[in-house]
Write a protein that holds these residues in place. Structure first.
Motif, mmCIF file in Angstrom:
data_model
loop_
_atom_site.group_PDB
_atom_site.id
_atom_site.type_symbol
_atom_site.label_atom_id
_atom_site.label_comp_id
_atom_site.label_asym_id
_atom_site.label_seq_id
_atom_site.Cartn_x
_atom_site.Cartn_y
_atom_site.Cartn_z
ATOM 1 N N UNK A 301 34.423 12.236 -2.702
ATOM 2 C CA UNK A 301 34.351 11.463 -3.924
ATOM 3 C C UNK A 301 33.259 11.913 -4.872
ATOM 4 N N UNK A 302 33.350 11.395 -6.085
ATOM 5 C CA UNK A 302 32.388 11.730 -7.135
ATOM 6 C C UNK A 302 31.984 10.426 -7.826
ATOM 7 N N UNK A 303 30.750 10.039 -7.619
ATOM 8 C CA UNK A 303 30.266 8.768 -8.176
ATOM 9 C C UNK A 303 29.576 9.008 -9.514
ATOM 10 N N UNK A 304 29.777 8.069 -10.417
ATOM 11 C CA UNK A 304 29.100 8.120 -11.714
ATOM 12 C C UNK A 304 28.177 6.912 -11.820
ATOM 13 N N UNK A 305 26.892 7.186 -12.021
ATOM 14 C CA UNK A 305 25.909 6.102 -12.132
ATOM 15 C C UNK A 305 25.405 6.073 -13.576
ATOM 16 N N UNK A 306 25.605 4.972 -14.247
ATOM 17 C CA UNK A 306 25.185 4.838 -15.639
ATOM 18 C C UNK A 306 23.688 4.570 -15.716
ATOM 19 N N UNK A 307 22.990 5.349 -16.512
ATOM 20 C CA UNK A 307 21.548 5.159 -16.646
ATOM 21 C C UNK A 307 21.211 4.496 -17.977
ATOM 22 N N UNK A 308 20.024 3.908 -18.038
ATOM 23 C CA UNK A 308 19.495 3.377 -19.291
ATOM 24 C C UNK A 308 18.842 4.498 -20.076
ATOM 25 N N UNK A 309 18.159 4.093 -21.152
ATOM 26 C CA UNK A 309 17.558 5.080 -22.054
ATOM 27 C C UNK A 309 16.188 5.547 -21.586
ATOM 28 N N UNK A 310 15.500 6.248 -22.486
ATOM 29 C CA UNK A 310 14.195 6.847 -22.206
ATOM 30 C C UNK A 310 13.237 5.815 -21.585
ATOM 31 N N UNK A 311 12.593 6.209 -20.513
ATOM 32 C CA UNK A 311 11.627 5.319 -19.850
ATOM 33 C C UNK A 311 12.274 4.275 -18.949
ATOM 34 N N UNK A 312 13.601 4.288 -18.900
ATOM 35 C CA UNK A 312 14.303 3.261 -18.088
ATOM 36 C C UNK A 312 15.302 3.895 -17.128
ATOM 37 N N UNK A 313 14.998 5.074 -16.665
ATOM 38 C CA UNK A 313 15.999 5.788 -15.861
ATOM 39 C C UNK A 313 15.758 5.692 -14.355
#
Ligand code: NPW
Ligand code: K
Length: 563
Positions: A301-313
């Motif tokens: 499988x291939x998981x996609x994890x959504x990140x926040x913006x600068x300083x919140x990753x």
């Protein structure tokens, strides 16, 4: 797997055993009392040497009957035993009365409500031993009256003075054995108190895994019901058993414990009006290590994890690392342009893809190989409101945590409208209360009568409403599917892992679930397995744990699981 039992189920099992003629109620009570004595000696081997003191508080039902048995057995061992009764001895049920009478031949019974009762015990602090609470067990129907609460707290105050261990029979008196809630009296007060040891019989009750505030230790003693059951299976006669159990188990859910120590499924398997609850003591089926399955990375499988913006990753990176460690073949972080440099400097083994907004996410998800999504950790509320509906539209297995839940606090219906059956929501109690305010209110309302509305009930109701798996975090994490399947992953007793209460720990859990979804686990199984492994990682690392350690200790936990 074995089962957690409700009070109704336990009563039905005992009654079925008695009705079969294989055992009498008196014999079961004797075994229960002997089990308590045995458990005390196992818990504190020093009490198995020499003689000690027992202060035994008996109630008006069969729980009190167990207390009289313990009093007699300890007296026969040479202990100093003082017995106090709450209630009228003439009104004791037959088996309890028989044991009261047998005790009377050995020593006196005092009135527990006598003003001087507890202070008379405190007068002589010379011998260590136990304070035994055998006032109420599974028959508790309402909160305790004020005079009893007062007497009970006087006895409890003697415990440290006299170097006594506090032991309760079946459940601590005042605790609802189906919900783990302390019932309140008419005046709104309860008897909450953490005892040293609970001794229960045959199987744990539901309550034993639904609260971290009841006992330090739990011991389950065999009273012969399994043996009776297997004899009955062997002779293939179980007349009326199924019907009997079904009747008695009106509000039941067979509750399963996955644990070698509790033996095979028992005769309650005959009664399955609702799907099972699993207590994840020993882990879950279906955890196949990547090494065993082999194959190409895309087969995992291939998981996609959504990140926040600068300083919140950081939170998304933790989740992604967790997904990778648990065996997703590939993990990509979906990052807005502002955070690309930050993420690029921090990752190895993970991939990165620029995803600015919902439109770009939709484009990225046109790649069907991205088969599991993680939404929430560090995502930011505004970004969550933008990307979550777009992500859910693809109906891929998806974990919703943190900001993906909080972003819809004002309008949970909007979230529910987008959820689908391949989702797993992982709220903590605060997030849960914002999404399911009415359910949380019902759960948090003081309970006067039992069986009270429990965390199991609340999580089940939430899963049914959301139409997806809900994992409600806590030391007693409850996981429920919309079809009613439920598991409790209790980090209690010997599985305590207080170190897990650390920043980022939940992000790793979300990542573990996502990784397992990517590997093709169905949502309930992914949530159960991840929750169990999460606690095991915490236990394996021990004090000093920070969230970053959880993915890194996982290989060791998996290896130990593989033997
Ligand atoms: N069955 C068996 O074979 C075996 C059973 N075993 C043992 O039996 C226990 C269950 O026994 P049980 O059903 O008699 O219930 P139990 O908890 O003793 O209390 C019932 C009494 O309390 C009363 N009462 C309730 N709430 C109250 C309150 N707030 N304030 C005041 N009164 C209250 C209630 O009265 P009522 O509600 O009718 O007014 C009734 O009189 C179980 O936990 C295990 O220890 C073991 O020996 C193994 C074999
Ligand atoms: K009790």
């Amino acid at each position: 797997m074995a089962q957690l039992l409700t009070a109704a189920q336990m009563r039905a099992m005992e009654q079925a055993a008695i009705d079969s003629g294989a055992v009498t109620g008196l014999e079961l009570m004797e075994r229960a009392g002997a089990g308590v004595v045995e458990a005390v000696m196992e818990e504190w081997p020093e009490l198995a040497q020499g003689t000690h003191r027992a202060v035994v508080l008996c109630g008006p039902g069969n729980n009190g009957g167990d207390g009289f048995v313990v009093a007699r057995l300890l007296k026969e061992l040479g202990w100093t035993v003082e017995v106090f009764l709450y209630g009228d001895p003439e009104k004791l049920p037959p088996d309890a009365k028989a044991n009261f009478e047998r005790w009377q031949a050995l020593g006196p019974t005092s009135d527990m409500l006598d003003m001087d009762a507890a202070s008379s015990v405190a007068l002589d602090p010379s011998e260590d031993g136990i304070l035994l609470d055998a006032i109420f067990g599974t028959g508790l129907s309402r909160g305790l009256e004020a005079d009893l609460r007062l007497a009970l707290s006087s006895f409890r105050s003697v415990v440290p003075v006299c170097f006594l261990k506090s032991v309760n029979v079946d459940v601590p008196s005042g605790l609802c054995s189906d919900s783990g809630k302390w019932l309140v009296g008419e005046d709104g007060f309860d008897t909450a108190w953490r005892t040293d040891l609970t001794v229960t019989f045959h199987r744990p009750r539901v309550a034993h895994y639904l609260s971290d505030a009841q006992a330090q230790s739990l011991r389950v003693k065999d009273i012969g019901l399994d043996a009776i059951q297997s004899q009955r299976h062997a002779s293939s006669i179980a007349p009326g058993l199924t019907a009997l159990l079904s009747d008695a188990a009106s509000r039941t859910y067979p509750l399963e414990i996955e644990s070698s120590s509790f033996g095979a499924k028992d005769m309650l398997d005959a009664v399955a009006p609702q799907p099972a609850i699993t207590e994840l003591l020993q882990g879950c089926d279906g955890l196949i290590d990547k090494a065993e399955t082999g194959g190409h990375k895309y087969t995992h499988g291939h998981a996609l994890v959504l990140s926040g913006g600068f300083g919140q990753t950081g939170a998304a990176r933790l989740a992604a690392r967790g997904a990778l460690r648990i065996g997703a073949g590939l993990v990509t972080l979906a990052v807005p342009g502002s955070a690309q440099m930050e993420v690029a400097c921090q990752i190895t083994g993970l991939m990165m893809q620029r995803v600015e907004d919902a439109a770009e996410l939709t484009e990225v998800l046109s790649d069907a190989r991205l088969n599991a999504l993680c939404l929430g950790p560090g995502l930011g509320l505004e970004r969550a409101r933008d990307v979550v509906p777009a992500a859910l539209a693809f109906e891929r297995p998806t974990v919703l945590d943190a900001d993906a839940l909080s972003a819809f606090s004002d309008n949970p219906e909007m979230l529910f409208a987008n959820l689908h059956g391949a989702c797993v929501m992982t709220p903590h109690m605060g997030e849960f209360a914002r999404l399911f305010p009415d359910i949380a209110q019902k759960l948090n309302a003081p309970a006067k009568t039992g069986p009270a509305y429990s965390k199991v009930d609340a999580t089940r109701d939430a899963a049914a409403r959301a139409g997806c798996v809900v994992l409600l975090k806590g030391p007693d994490t409850v996981i429920a599917a919309p079809d009613g399947r439920t598991a409790i992953n209790a980090a209690l007793y010997e599985r305590q892992a207080p170190w897990l209460a650390t920043a980022g720990s939940g992000d790793v859990l979300a990542g573990f679930i996502t990784g397992l979804l990517a590997r093709g686990f169905e949502p309930m199984q992914a949530a159960e397995t991840a929750a169990w492994l999460h606690v095991e990682c915490g236990r394996s690392f021990g004090p000093g744990l920070i969230a970053e350690d959880l993915p890194e200790i996982l290989p060791k936990v998996l290896q130990s699981r593989m033997g």
